[in-house]
Motif scaffolding. Structure first.
Motif, PDB file in Angstrom:
ATOM      1  N   ALA A 276       0.829  -1.363  -0.032  1.00 43.25           N
ATOM      2  CA  ALA A 276      -0.086  -0.052   0.061  1.00 43.25           C
ATOM      3  C   ALA A 276       1.061   1.278  -0.045  1.00 43.25           C
ATOM      4  O   ALA A 276       0.510   2.252  -0.584  1.00 43.25           O
TER       5      ALA A 276
ATOM      6  N   VAL B  42     -11.592   7.471  -5.938  1.00 39.79           N
ATOM      7  CA  VAL B  42     -11.063   6.205  -5.866  1.00 39.79           C
ATOM      8  C   VAL B  42     -12.215   5.276  -6.466  1.00 39.79           C
ATOM      9  O   VAL B  42     -13.278   5.601  -6.483  1.00 39.79           O
TER      10      VAL B  42
ATOM     11  N   VAL C 297      -8.146  -0.808  -3.041  1.00 35.06           N
ATOM     12  CA  VAL C 297      -8.765   0.058  -1.861  1.00 35.06           C
ATOM     13  C   VAL C 297      -9.921  -0.714  -1.020  1.00 35.06           C
ATOM     14  O   VAL C 297     -10.846  -1.096  -1.773  1.00 35.06           O
ATOM     15  N   ARG C 298      -9.513  -1.265   0.049  1.00 32.91           N
ATOM     16  CA  ARG C 298     -10.277  -2.337   0.984  1.00 32.91           C
ATOM     17  C   ARG C 298     -11.241  -1.700   2.016  1.00 32.91           C
ATOM     18  O   ARG C 298     -12.092  -2.216   2.451  1.00 32.91           O
TER      19      ARG C 298
ATOM     20  N   VAL D  42      -5.313   7.330  -0.088  1.00 34.63           N
ATOM     21  CA  VAL D  42      -5.012   7.498  -1.713  1.00 34.63           C
ATOM     22  C   VAL D  42      -5.624   9.158  -2.016  1.00 34.63           C
ATOM     23  O   VAL D  42      -4.933   9.836  -2.699  1.00 34.63           O
TER      24      VAL D  42
ATOM     25  N   ASP E 118      -8.074   3.164   3.585  1.00 30.53           N
ATOM     26  CA  ASP E 118      -7.183   3.122   2.272  1.00 30.53           C
ATOM     27  C   ASP E 118      -7.512   4.024   1.525  1.00 30.53           C
ATOM     28  O   ASP E 118      -6.867   4.651   0.794  1.00 30.53           O
ATOM     29  N   ALA E 119      -9.030   4.426   1.205  1.00 31.48           N
ATOM     30  CA  ALA E 119      -9.376   5.427   0.463  1.00 31.48           C
ATOM     31  C   ALA E 119      -9.040   6.807   1.078  1.00 31.48           C
ATOM     32  O   ALA E 119      -8.465   7.537   0.015  1.00 31.48           O
TER      33      ALA E 119
ATOM     34  N   LEU F  98     -13.578   1.579  -6.488  1.00 34.61           N
ATOM     35  CA  LEU F  98     -13.989   0.122  -5.660  1.00 34.61           C
ATOM     36  C   LEU F  98     -14.445  -0.590  -6.590  1.00 34.61           C
ATOM     37  O   LEU F  98     -15.471  -0.398  -7.443  1.00 34.61           O
TER      38      LEU F  98
END
Lengths: 251, 183
Positions: free
Chosen positions: A59, A100, A83-84, A92, A88-89, A102
């Motif tokens: 990551a 992002v 992007v989990r 970013v 994570d989002a 998904l």
């Protein structure tokens, strides 16, 4: 209504742009920052970076790449792959990505869409759907789910997806045109914009897609050289689809 | 020139810093009220939701600092949500009181695809810019439109734009350069 958008998609693995030659062989085609700049100069309206080798351990590589891209690029870009979670989002977006994307994780846990949209707004959330015979596939198109494409697209937008990135697995990579029927069906069912993906082989194909939706993702058609994007845009405009006018910065 | 970029927790401030760097300006990201009041130019950026942004701006004291700037007619540029927050009221998040730097309110887009995403012409500026929004400003201080949507407002040193100049390529950089030049 905003102008139709042409969006080059760059596949990224371990911080480099790669091109799949076969399922197992990936060829390094360059530095993401340099290529992003070249596509931007060629008239890209937006870019999508898809991390195809994303793992939780890597990551940090992605975040570093996003920051480097954000420092040079003055057009919007979306980052997908890996992007989990909301965290994570956040990493970013706070590193400079505008949106992002998904995919698999949103199917497994749709509340991720709500969470990211609540924090950053619906315009920051793209839900990517890989479709084959009306069924949603995940994990890079390898696993069939029980979900149907149109109802999933509707649910995703109701939860807060600001755009659907719709890829037809059957058309992807064949360069014989987009799946216009599928794209039309999804766009009719949702109230957000829709990006067509999979199958661009010519300016004519892209123009046809842009007549039924809001944006077109282009990959292999412009990957041989970013300069091809400029020519592609001119041809699409000659076919009667209005794109953003090109202008270089004064001085 | 040093340009203060107001930090309210959810903004994509990096892109604004990068765009300013392209123009030779140094962007400083902070929510410190004194820094906001004193800066020659301030950018109120625009990603996130209205309610959490307002909570953040009030708790840090940035809201008061921004009001003081408009009272002094100092240059403040609000981008997207940053422009919307400057009005009296927004329909977003069930209704949120704004900073009231300018008269006007914010309502949800009811026409076309929502969010309104992509490049659109702003006739008064002679170019296309990148938009990404679901809400629109209604204000007597509107000075530019795009497809009937208010694209820019201007009053007493406050300039607001619905589009993202930091994401609008050469057109956006030129706009930012012009906007910051009188400061």
């Amino acid at each position: 209504m905003p102008l139709a958008r042409l969006i080059p998609c760059l596949d990224v693995a371990n911080g480099r742009v790669v091109k799949g030659v076969s399922f197992s062989t990936l060829r390094d085609v360059g530095d993401p920052v340099e290529l992003a700049q070249l596509y931007s100069d060629g008239g890209a309206d937006e870019l999508v970076f898809l991390d195809i080798a994303a793992t939780p351990e890597r990551a940090a590589t992605t975040v570093g790449l996003v920051a480097r891209v954000a420092d040079v690029l003055t057009i919007p870009f979306t980052v997908g792959g890996g992007v989990r979670t909301l965290a994570d989002a956040s990493r970013v977006i706070e590193s400079g990505a505008d949106r992002v994307s998904l995919n698999s994780r949103a199917v497994a846990d749709p509340s991720l869409i709500d969470a990211v949209a609540r924090r950053y707004g619906t315009q920051a959330v793209v839900v990517a759907i890989d479709a084959l015979d009306g069924v949603v596939y995940t994990h890079g198109g390898r696993e069939a789910t029980g979900a149907s494409v149109v109802p999933w697209a509707v649910e995703a937008t109701e939860r807060g997806a600001g755009e659907i990135l719709l890829t037809s697995i059957r058309h992807d990579g064949h360069r014989r045109g987009y799946d216009l029927e599928l794209i039309g069906a999804v766009r009719d069912a949702v109230s957000t914009p829709v990006i067509a993906s999979g199958g661009a082989g010519s300016a004519h194909d892209v123009a046809e897609a842009l007549r039924v939706c809001d944006a077109a993702l282009v990959a292999s058609i412009v990957h041989d050289s970013p300069g091809e994007l400029e020519r592609l845009r001119e041809e699409i405009e000659k076919l009667g689809v209005a794109l953003r006018p090109r202008r270089r910065r004064d001085g | 020139m040093k340009v203060v970029i107001v930090d309210y927790g959810a903004g994509n401030t990096r892109s604004v810093v990068a765009a300013l760097a392209h123009l030779g300006h140094e962007g400083v990201v902070t929510s410190n009220p004194d820094a906001i009041v004193d800066a020659p130019a301030v950018v109120l950026p625009g990603v996130g939701s209205a309610r959490s942004a307002m909570v953040h701006l009030k708790t840090t004291g940035a809201a008061g600092a921004l009001r003081e700037r408009t009272a002094n007619r100092s240059l403040t540029l609000g981008i997207c949500l940053g422009m919307q927050l400057a009005t009296d009221h927004s329909e977003e998040d069930g209704g949120v009181a704004g900073l009231a730097l300018i008269s006007g309110d914010v309502v949800r887009l009811t026409r076309g695809r929502v969010p309104r995403l992509g490049w659109a012409f702003v006739e008064a500026l002679g170019d296309a810019f990148y938009f990404a929004h679901s809400y629109v400003v209604r204000s007597p201080h509107a000075v530019a439109w795009s497809d009937d949507v208010v694209a820019a407002v201007s009053v007493d040193g406050f300039v607001g734009v619905q589009f993202h100049p930091e994401k609008s390529g050469p057109a956006g950089l030129d706009f930012l350069a012009r906007c910051l030049s009188p400061a």
